[in-house]
Design an enzyme around this catalytic site. Structure first.
Site, short mmCIF file in Angstrom:
data_model
loop_
_atom_site.label_atom_id
_atom_site.label_comp_id
_atom_site.label_asym_id
_atom_site.label_seq_id
_atom_site.Cartn_x
_atom_site.Cartn_y
_atom_site.Cartn_z
CG ASP A 1 -1.81 1.18 1.31
OD1 ASP A 1 -2.34 1.57 0.25
OD2 ASP A 1 -1.99 1.73 2.41
CG ASP B 1 -1.57 2.38 6.50
OD1 ASP B 1 -2.22 2.08 5.47
OD2 ASP B 1 -1.23 3.55 6.78
CG ASP C 1 -4.71 -1.45 3.26
OD1 ASP C 1 -4.91 -1.31 2.04
OD2 ASP C 1 -4.11 -0.62 3.97
#
Length: 773
Positions: A275, A507, A511
């Protein structure tokens, strides 16, 4: 105060898993049989089994203590209101009737009911669906769900088993079964061994009593030796110790390992999905500039955005950056507000008599227009938001109406320290790096290129990709922008369909689905509560560079255990083979348990234990069980061939049947030890000083132990420790001949039938992704 639970095994589980095993049960039954016939000297293997169990328990308990210490650092607090005062307390101290103060990013730690305000929640940990669900006053909140946007107060209804530990460590992980190739393979070996050991044991015992008229002592001792040889007793211990040692090493680097087998899984990873915000970058947003459009009145804009920031419920890094740049105001009356979410990608506040002020992604506020100056910022890796106003009605579940653009808000988010070096390390190790972000694909691509991600210029806007095109996109592109939470999971699934092993870092709440889908999930200490509790690994210092250490620890475990298993399985395979030959030829099993125990200790246990700690960073290209059998089978078959040759010598009258204190037993015992040592030397290749030391000392130790026992038997203790006769010159001559035959057989089989075959798919993917490297 309730004791916080962790993802580590409990003390009781550690003792149970190490003591209550099928191997230990079989060893116990064999020991009881030997006790019945008073074969005391052959019971030494029980001490070895006990020592293995104690070492395994001690190592796991040490790892458990470190995990618990790190878990205390990782566990989030809950914000509650008591007596009108906001308090941050450990989640374990939350009580029924407490008022929770919830905001974006929080994990809901207990079942509760909304008493004021409104939030959107993600219940994907509970339902598997990523759709945002709006919760208003009177609605119920489920423990284990996460706040996407908004703020509210909620009264706790239930705590205890429904709160932190139960929902996070059970709900978040029960949907994904434990996957460990090492443990799965050992279970196969256990089932196969159990399937063989009982019928072979019964047949060997009955054959000795009924067809050879052996004494009960000889029947039990011979049968016990054959069965003991089939059990790779120390291999389970070696796997546990290797994994625990890896966990201990990483714990000292502030990496919280929440899944015991995640190290092993990461060793097989060939695709790493990152990410962007908060993972590849620091997540420390700063507003660099606010560029007003020509028609915008600066004073009005300052008033509108000041009031917007005062009244919005959003508090993520982007809005915190805007709070730091713009001055707050409270001059306008608010009639409605819609918080930001990763699905909407905009936030809005409606002011009475003014209209609705909106801040969000450019493609949401002006979907049909491309602004040249905006593209310039994005090409340098900067995030650009648009601010605008509309007098039309804005609804959170509908596209935005026409918006009058007021300004571009340019934000910067620096790369994490060592991010570029870490990515380069991964790519050198044959791992393909993919960037999956909800941000604009041009911005994400620029960041990817700054970080040195190979083919970072290959980007795609996932808004134009439908579900049927996911597989092709996964194969063609490196950077994926404007990805929804559902698409993140679909991309992981696409990589799986392409036979890749995938690690995912994330995070945020958006996600979660991808983290659960990945083979190895990783979060950072600065991540959201939900991401940290879902991930198998948490980098508590948010130090991206330590991720390489995790990869190398996993590879060390897999490579060293696989090599060692190639030695352990030599005895397992030749024991099964010799038992079958003995049954077919009505021949007694040629060894006694104490001799098998010496092989266990010096040839299998000693070098494998110490060499398991050596680093080995090579990419994993083989599967554990096939590779271990490939290594062991040539040696085992060589022993079988030599045993048949010995039977031919017996038929010719040159040797008697093997038994205690016979030359045949001495011949064959020297032979299996030598061929086993050949496996140790194979395990130690390519040689280094330390590997050569353990190979040489294993060989020296085996032959020295035999010589010492024989000397003690004749000169000092007069105890028949090994039940071994002193070999004559004739026996030693035939031993040399059989050893040469064994080496030739092993070499021929290793270079032909059992020659290593590389995994073509993995190698091809590495070449494709690494270009000219």
């Amino acid at each position: 105060m309730k004791k916080q639970e962790t993802a580590a095994k409990t003390t009781a589980q550690i003792f149970r898993d190490n003591i209550c095993t099928l191997f230990n049960l079989l060893n116990l039954l064999i020991a009881i049989s030997l006790i019945v016939v008073h074969a005391w000297s052959n019971l030494f293997f029980i001490l070895v089994v006990a020592m293995n169990t104690i070492i395994g328990i001690a190592q796991e308990l040490k790892a458990k203590r470190l995990i618990e210490k790190l878990t205390l650092l990782s566990q989030p607090n809950a914000c509650v209101e008591r007596n009108g005062e906001a308090l941050s307390i450990p989640i374990a101290e939350v009580q029924e009737q407490d008022i929770l103060l919830l905001e974006s990013g929080n994990q809901i730690c207990a079942d509760a009911v909304v008493t004021s305000g409104g939030i959107e929640v993600n219940e994907s940990l509970l339902t598997g669906e990523s759709d945002a669900i709006f919760k208003k006053e009177g609605d119920s909140l489920l423990s284990g769900s996460s706040v996407i946007s908004g703020t509210c107060k909620a009264q706790v209804l239930r705590v205890g088993s429904d709160s932190y530990a139960s929902k996070l460590t059970k709900e978040a992980k029960k949907t994904k079964a434990m996957h460990s190739e090492l443990v799965g393979s050992m279970r196969k070996v256990t089932r196969l061994t159990s399937f063989c050991i009982v019928p072979l044991g019964i047949l060997l015992f009955l054959q000795a009593l009924l067809f050879r008229d052996s004494s009960l002592y000889d029947a039990v001792v011979g049968t016990s030796a054959g069965l003991l040889g089939m059990l790779p007793k120390g291999l389970y211990l070696l796997i546990s110790i290797s994994l625990a040692a890896g966990i201990i090493t990483l714990s000292k680097k502030n990496v919280l390992v929440q899944d015991f087998y995640s190290l092993e899984n990461l060793a097989h990873v060939d695709v790493l999905c990152l990410d962007k915000t908060g993972t590849l970058t620091e997540g420390k947003m700063q507003v660099e500039n606010a560029v007003l459009f020509p028609e915008t009145d600066k004073a009005l804009f300052q008033e509108w955005i000041g009031n917007f920031l005062t009244h919005t419920q959003d508090n993520n890094a982007t809005f915190q950056a805007m709070h730091g740049y713009f001055s707050g105001m409270d001059t306008l009356s608010v009639t409605e507000q819609i918080p930001f979410s990763s699905e909407r990608k905009w936030s809005a506040v409606t002011f009475s008599g003014v209209g609705t002020f909106v801040v969000g992604a450019p493609e949401k506020l002006c979907p049909d227009t491309t602004l040249p100056e905006l593209l310039e910022y994005q090409r340098t890796g900067k995030r650009v938001l648009l601010a605008g106003i509309t007098r039309q009605t804005v609804q959170k579940d509908q596209p935005l109406p026409a918006v009058q653009l007021l300004a571009m808000i340019v934000l910067t988010d620096p790369l994490r320290a060592n991010a570029a070096r870490t990515i380069a390390d991964f790519q050198r190790e044959g791992v393909s790096v993919k960037l999956i972000s909800g941000d604009n694909p041009v911005t994400a691509s620029a960041i990817a290129q700054q970080a040195g991600i190979l083919h970072g210029e290959r980007w795609v806007d996932m808004r134009v990709i439908d579900e049927s095109e996911i597989d092709a996109a996964a194969q063609q592109y490196t950077v994926f922008g404007r990805v929804t939470p559902q698409q993140k999971r679909q991309l992981i699934q696409a990589f799986h369909r392409q036979k890749h092993t995938v690690a995912m870092t994330g995070d945020g709440v958006n996600d979660l689905l991808a983290l659960k889908e990945a083979d190895c999930s990783i979060s950072v200490g600065q991540g959201s509560d939900a991401a940290r509790q879902t991930a198998q690994l948490v980098l508590l210092d948010s130090d991206f560079a330590v991720l390489k250490d995790v990869l190398l620890e996993g590879r060390r475990v897999v490579h060293n255990v696989t090599r060692s298993a190639g030695v352990f399985f030599i005895k397992t395979l030749y024991s099964v083979l010799l038992c079958a030959i003995c049954l077919l030829t009505n021949t007694p099993f040629p060894f006694v348990p104490i001799q098998i125990t010496l092989v266990d200790l010096i040839i299998e246990g000693y070098p494998s234990f110490f060499l398991s700690f050596l680093p080995d960073s090579r990419p994993v290209r083989t599967r554990f069980l096939p590779e271990a059998i490939r290594r062991a089978a040539p040696n085992s078959i060589a022993i079988g061939v030599c045993f048949l040759f010995y039977l031919l010598l017996h038929v010719m009258g040159l040797f008697s049947l093997s038994g205690e204190q016979t030359q045949a037993n001495a011949l064959l015992f020297l032979l299996i030890g030598t061929v086993g040592l050949l496996g140790v030397f194979k395990m130690c290749q390519p040689f280094t000083k330390i590997k050569a030391f353990f190979a040489v000392t294993s060989a020296a130790g085996f032959y020295a132990a035999i010589a010492l026992c024989l000397w003690l038997q004749d000169h000092l203790l007069h105890l028949d420790i090994l039940h071994l006769a002193v070999p004559t010159s004739t026996t030693l001559l035939f031993f040399v001949l059989l050893a040469i035959l064994a080496v030739l057989t092993e070499q021929i089989l290793s270079r032909t039938v059992f020659r290593r075959k590389e995994t073509a798919g993995a190698a091809a993917f590495q070449i494709d992704e690494s270009g000219d490297t």
